[in-house]
Design an enzyme around this catalytic site. Structure first.
Site, PDB file in Angstrom:
ATOM      1  N   HIS A  86      -8.641   0.688  -3.018  1.00 34.69           N
ATOM      2  CA  HIS A  86      -9.223   0.831  -2.158  1.00 34.69           C
ATOM      3  C   HIS A  86      -9.562   2.248  -1.699  1.00 34.69           C
ATOM      4  O   HIS A  86      -9.614   3.033  -1.214  1.00 34.69           O
ATOM      5  CB  HIS A  86      -8.449   0.569  -1.003  1.00 34.69           C
ATOM      6  CG  HIS A  86      -9.171  -0.069   0.186  1.00 34.69           C
ATOM      7  ND1 HIS A  86      -8.282   0.122   1.673  1.00 34.69           N
ATOM      8  CD2 HIS A  86     -10.423   0.129   0.500  1.00 34.69           C
ATOM      9  CE1 HIS A  86      -9.150   0.114   2.121  1.00 34.69           C
ATOM     10  NE2 HIS A  86     -10.704   0.048   1.637  1.00 34.69           N
ATOM     11  N   GLY A 136      -7.834   3.470   7.857  1.00 33.15           N
ATOM     12  CA  GLY A 136      -7.966   5.519   7.862  1.00 33.15           C
ATOM     13  C   GLY A 136      -6.729   5.453   8.700  1.00 33.15           C
ATOM     14  O   GLY A 136      -6.533   6.717   7.775  1.00 33.15           O
ATOM     15  N   SER A 176       0.913  -1.007  -0.079  1.00 28.37           N
ATOM     16  CA  SER A 176      -0.403  -0.266   0.246  1.00 28.37           C
ATOM     17  C   SER A 176       0.404   1.188   0.426  1.00 28.37           C
ATOM     18  O   SER A 176       1.997   1.754   1.342  1.00 28.37           O
ATOM     19  CB  SER A 176      -1.508  -0.175   0.975  1.00 28.37           C
ATOM     20  OG  SER A 176      -1.712   1.062   1.347  1.00 28.37           O
ATOM     21  N   SER A 234       2.628   0.453   5.687  1.00 26.32           N
ATOM     22  CA  SER A 234       4.022   0.664   6.361  1.00 26.32           C
ATOM     23  C   SER A 234       4.889  -0.539   7.160  1.00 26.32           C
ATOM     24  O   SER A 234       5.966  -0.234   7.138  1.00 26.32           O
ATOM     25  CB  SER A 234       3.159   0.775   8.141  1.00 26.32           C
ATOM     26  OG  SER A 234       2.927  -0.086   8.656  1.00 26.32           O
ATOM     27  N   ASP A 273      -4.856   3.719  -1.449  1.00 22.08           N
ATOM     28  CA  ASP A 273      -5.830   3.461  -0.741  1.00 22.08           C
ATOM     29  C   ASP A 273      -6.436   5.488  -0.648  1.00 22.08           C
ATOM     30  O   ASP A 273      -5.934   5.990  -0.221  1.00 22.08           O
ATOM     31  CB  ASP A 273      -5.125   3.708   0.808  1.00 22.08           C
ATOM     32  CG  ASP A 273      -5.642   2.112   1.508  1.00 22.08           C
ATOM     33  OD1 ASP A 273      -5.706   1.540   1.773  1.00 22.08           O
ATOM     34  OD2 ASP A 273      -3.361   2.064   1.409  1.00 22.08           O
ATOM     35  N   ASP A 299      -6.757  -6.456   4.840  1.00 21.31           N
ATOM     36  CA  ASP A 299      -5.347  -5.201   5.112  1.00 21.31           C
ATOM     37  C   ASP A 299      -6.027  -4.470   6.718  1.00 21.31           C
ATOM     38  O   ASP A 299      -6.713  -4.250   7.016  1.00 21.31           O
ATOM     39  CB  ASP A 299      -6.976  -3.785   3.790  1.00 21.31           C
ATOM     40  CG  ASP A 299      -6.436  -3.154   3.576  1.00 21.31           C
ATOM     41  OD1 ASP A 299      -4.930  -2.810   4.364  1.00 21.31           O
ATOM     42  OD2 ASP A 299      -7.053  -2.116   2.901  1.00 21.31           O
ATOM     43  N   GLY A 335      -2.105  -3.884   9.064  1.00 21.26           N
ATOM     44  CA  GLY A 335      -1.063  -4.611  10.596  1.00 21.26           C
ATOM     45  C   GLY A 335      -0.452  -6.255   9.998  1.00 21.26           C
ATOM     46  O   GLY A 335      -0.046  -7.175  10.002  1.00 21.26           O
ATOM     47  N   MET A 347      -8.864   7.947   0.880  1.00 26.10           N
ATOM     48  CA  MET A 347     -10.280   8.089   2.210  1.00 26.10           C
ATOM     49  C   MET A 347     -10.528   9.992   1.626  1.00 26.10           C
ATOM     50  O   MET A 347      -9.794  10.988   1.358  1.00 26.10           O
ATOM     51  CB  MET A 347      -8.942   8.173   2.938  1.00 26.10           C
ATOM     52  CG  MET A 347      -8.718   6.811   3.479  1.00 26.10           C
ATOM     53  SD  MET A 347      -7.509   7.055   5.052  1.00 26.10           S
ATOM     54  CE  MET A 347      -6.507   5.510   5.145  1.00 26.10           C
ATOM     55  N   MET A 350     -12.429   4.563   0.355  1.00 21.41           N
ATOM     56  CA  MET A 350     -13.063   4.437   1.968  1.00 21.41           C
ATOM     57  C   MET A 350     -13.046   5.679   1.992  1.00 21.41           C
ATOM     58  O   MET A 350     -13.287   6.792   2.633  1.00 21.41           O
ATOM     59  CB  MET A 350     -11.149   4.263   3.350  1.00 21.41           C
ATOM     60  CG  MET A 350     -11.232   2.948   3.195  1.00 21.41           C
ATOM     61  SD  MET A 350      -9.651   2.991   3.434  1.00 21.41           S
ATOM     62  CE  MET A 350      -8.479   2.990   2.243  1.00 21.41           C
ATOM     63  N   HIS A 372      -1.586  -1.064  -4.354  1.00 21.79           N
ATOM     64  CA  HIS A 372      -2.855  -0.661  -3.298  1.00 21.79           C
ATOM     65  C   HIS A 372      -2.803   0.480  -3.564  1.00 21.79           C
ATOM     66  O   HIS A 372      -1.873   1.286  -2.671  1.00 21.79           O
ATOM     67  CB  HIS A 372      -2.189  -1.535  -2.262  1.00 21.79           C
ATOM     68  CG  HIS A 372      -4.181  -2.047  -1.419  1.00 21.79           C
ATOM     69  ND1 HIS A 372      -5.048  -1.980  -1.796  1.00 21.79           N
ATOM     70  CD2 HIS A 372      -4.210  -0.798  -0.175  1.00 21.79           C
ATOM     71  CE1 HIS A 372      -6.085  -1.696  -0.348  1.00 21.79           C
ATOM     72  NE2 HIS A 372      -5.767  -0.968  -0.365  1.00 21.79           N
ATOM     73  N   GLY A 428      -2.968   4.263   8.477  1.00 13.11           N
ATOM     74  CA  GLY A 428      -1.663   3.026   8.643  1.00 13.11           C
ATOM     75  C   GLY A 428      -0.962   2.474   9.853  1.00 13.11           C
ATOM     76  O   GLY A 428      -1.159   3.317  10.314  1.00 13.11           O
ATOM     77  N   GLY A 429      -0.153   1.820  10.092  1.00 10.84           N
ATOM     78  CA  GLY A 429       0.787   1.518  10.941  1.00 10.84           C
ATOM     79  C   GLY A 429      -0.287   1.108  12.467  1.00 10.84           C
ATOM     80  O   GLY A 429       0.716   1.248  13.280  1.00 10.84           O
ATOM     81  N   MET A 475     -11.233  -5.708   6.172  1.00 10.53           N
ATOM     82  CA  MET A 475     -10.402  -5.294   7.076  1.00 10.53           C
ATOM     83  C   MET A 475      -9.702  -5.388   8.465  1.00 10.53           C
ATOM     84  O   MET A 475     -10.990  -6.046   9.414  1.00 10.53           O
ATOM     85  CB  MET A 475     -10.916  -3.324   7.724  1.00 10.53           C
ATOM     86  CG  MET A 475     -11.216  -3.381   6.383  1.00 10.53           C
ATOM     87  SD  MET A 475     -10.099  -2.781   5.285  1.00 10.53           S
ATOM     88  CE  MET A 475      -8.779  -1.260   6.215  1.00 10.53           C
TER      89      MET A 475
HETATM   90  C1  DX5 Z   1      -5.842   1.449   5.982  1.00 13.78           C
HETATM   91  C2  DX5 Z   1      -5.898   1.252   4.819  1.00 13.78           C
HETATM   92  C3  DX5 Z   1      -4.692   0.530   5.153  1.00 13.78           C
HETATM   93  C4  DX5 Z   1      -3.402   0.704   5.333  1.00 13.78           C
HETATM   94  C5  DX5 Z   1      -2.876  -0.181   5.546  1.00 13.78           C
HETATM   95  O1  DX5 Z   1      -7.027   2.194   6.720  1.00 13.78           O
HETATM   96  O2  DX5 Z   1      -6.613   0.248   3.929  1.00 13.78           O
HETATM   97  O3  DX5 Z   1      -4.152   0.016   3.435  1.00 13.78           O
HETATM   98  O4  DX5 Z   1      -2.347   1.777   4.299  1.00 13.78           O
HETATM   99  O5  DX5 Z   1      -1.167  -0.025   6.068  1.00 13.78           O
HETATM  100  P1  DX5 Z   1      -0.561  -1.305   6.976  1.00 13.78           P
HETATM  101  O6  DX5 Z   1      -0.621  -1.816   6.674  1.00 13.78           O
HETATM  102  O7  DX5 Z   1       0.253  -0.301   7.972  1.00 13.78           O
HETATM  103  O8  DX5 Z   1      -1.492  -1.600   8.832  1.00 13.78           O
HETATM  104 ZN    ZN Z   2      -6.468  -0.092   1.797  1.00 19.30          ZN
END
Ligand code: DX5
Ligand code: ZN
Length: 249
Positions: free
Chosen positions: A99, A175, A38, A227, A65, A204, A206, A67, A101, A63, A177-178, A170
């Site tokens: 993706h 919302g 991502s 991340s 993301d 998707d 963690g 938002m 959101m 990927h 990463g990390g 999910m």
């Molecule tokens: C979260 C995103 C993810 C995000 C994952 O809302 O949809 O795709 O980038 O990030 P990590 O792998 O750091 O959890």
């Molecule tokens: Zn995503």
């Protein structure tokens, strides 16, 4: 209908045949076990180079993301950025996985298809018109994905099993990463797999080298990792380690 970017389509094909070939190419990419980096966690000042690094290590699904500041608090990426890396990804034999959101996803899908998306996923929680939106995505020549939040039961997708190509579970609240992988997720992924049968199951949030294996065992084949890939000192090596843990290509 936007101009499609056929994957691996020879030049002398008709538009219709090229479209079929493109769809087949996309299906093949999403049918295998794949880790999808991502770009949310990438260094945007050198986005192209970061994408090249992970594709050089074997990544084929990138990927993105999206938002909107409403469905989830942050505002991130739009079609302009997706389009800026689409040629790079396609020329390397890869696919763009968007993706969404966002609220009212049906109003944005055409722009992302035009920007070069190969798969567009939106949230079941974001619209009352799930199947109409899935069908509209397919009509644009893309694979259609349906995502569910951690608090949404797997049965939210039960009336869409034949309308979606990818089901994205999910494993964090969307919302950012990390965040930490939600420990109950493997059981939910297993139940989702039992419900949808043949569709691709994605996870998707963690995902890293220690969590990837636990969801791989439950039937997930698409592992989104942000991340853990781009936050690492060596994204290519981090990608390879997660792919190995997931049993992916
Ligand atoms: C979260 C995103 C993810 C995000 C994952 O809302 O949809 O795709 O980038 O990030 P990590 O792998 O750091 O959890
Ligand atoms: Zn995503």
């Amino acid at each position: 209908m936007p101009a499609l970017r056929p994957l691996d389509a020879p030049n002398d094909l008709t538009v219709e045949a090229a479209t079929d070939t493109a769809t087949r190419g996309r299906r093949e990419l999403f049918a295998g076990k794949r880790v999808a980096p991502s770009i949310l966690s990438a260094d945007f000042s050198r986005l192209g180079a970061q994408v090249e690094e992970v594709m050089g290590a074997g990544a084929r699904i990138i990927h993105i993301d999206v938002m909107d500041g409403h469905f989830v608090p942050p505002i991130t990426i739009g079609p302009l950025v997706a389009g800026s890396i689409a040629d790079l990804v396609h020329d390397a034999g890869g696919a763009i996985d968007v993706h969404l959101m966002i609220e009212r996803p049906d109003e944005q899908i055409a722009e992302f298809a035009k920007a070069g998306a190969d798969c567009i996923t939106f949230h079941a929680e974001a619209t009352p018109h799930i199947n109409r939106t899935l069908n509209a995505i397919r009509e644009l020549g893309c694979l259609a994905g349906l995502a569910i939040n951690p608090g949404t039961p797997v049965t939210a997708v039960s009336e869409s099993v034949n309308d979606a190509d990818v089901f994205l579970c999910m494993t964090v609240n969307p919302g950012w990463g990390g965040q930490s992988f939600i420990a109950d997720s493997p059981d939910k992924v297993r139940r989702l797999g039992e419900l949808v049968g043949a569709g691709t199951i994605g996870v998707d949030g963690g995902i890293d080298r220690s969590t990837a294996g636990s969801v791989a065992e439950t039937g997930a084949t698409l592992f989104v990792a942000g991340s853990a890939v781009f936050g690492a000192g060596d994204p290519a090596a981090a990608y390879a380690a997660i792919a190995e843990a997931a049993g992916a290509a």
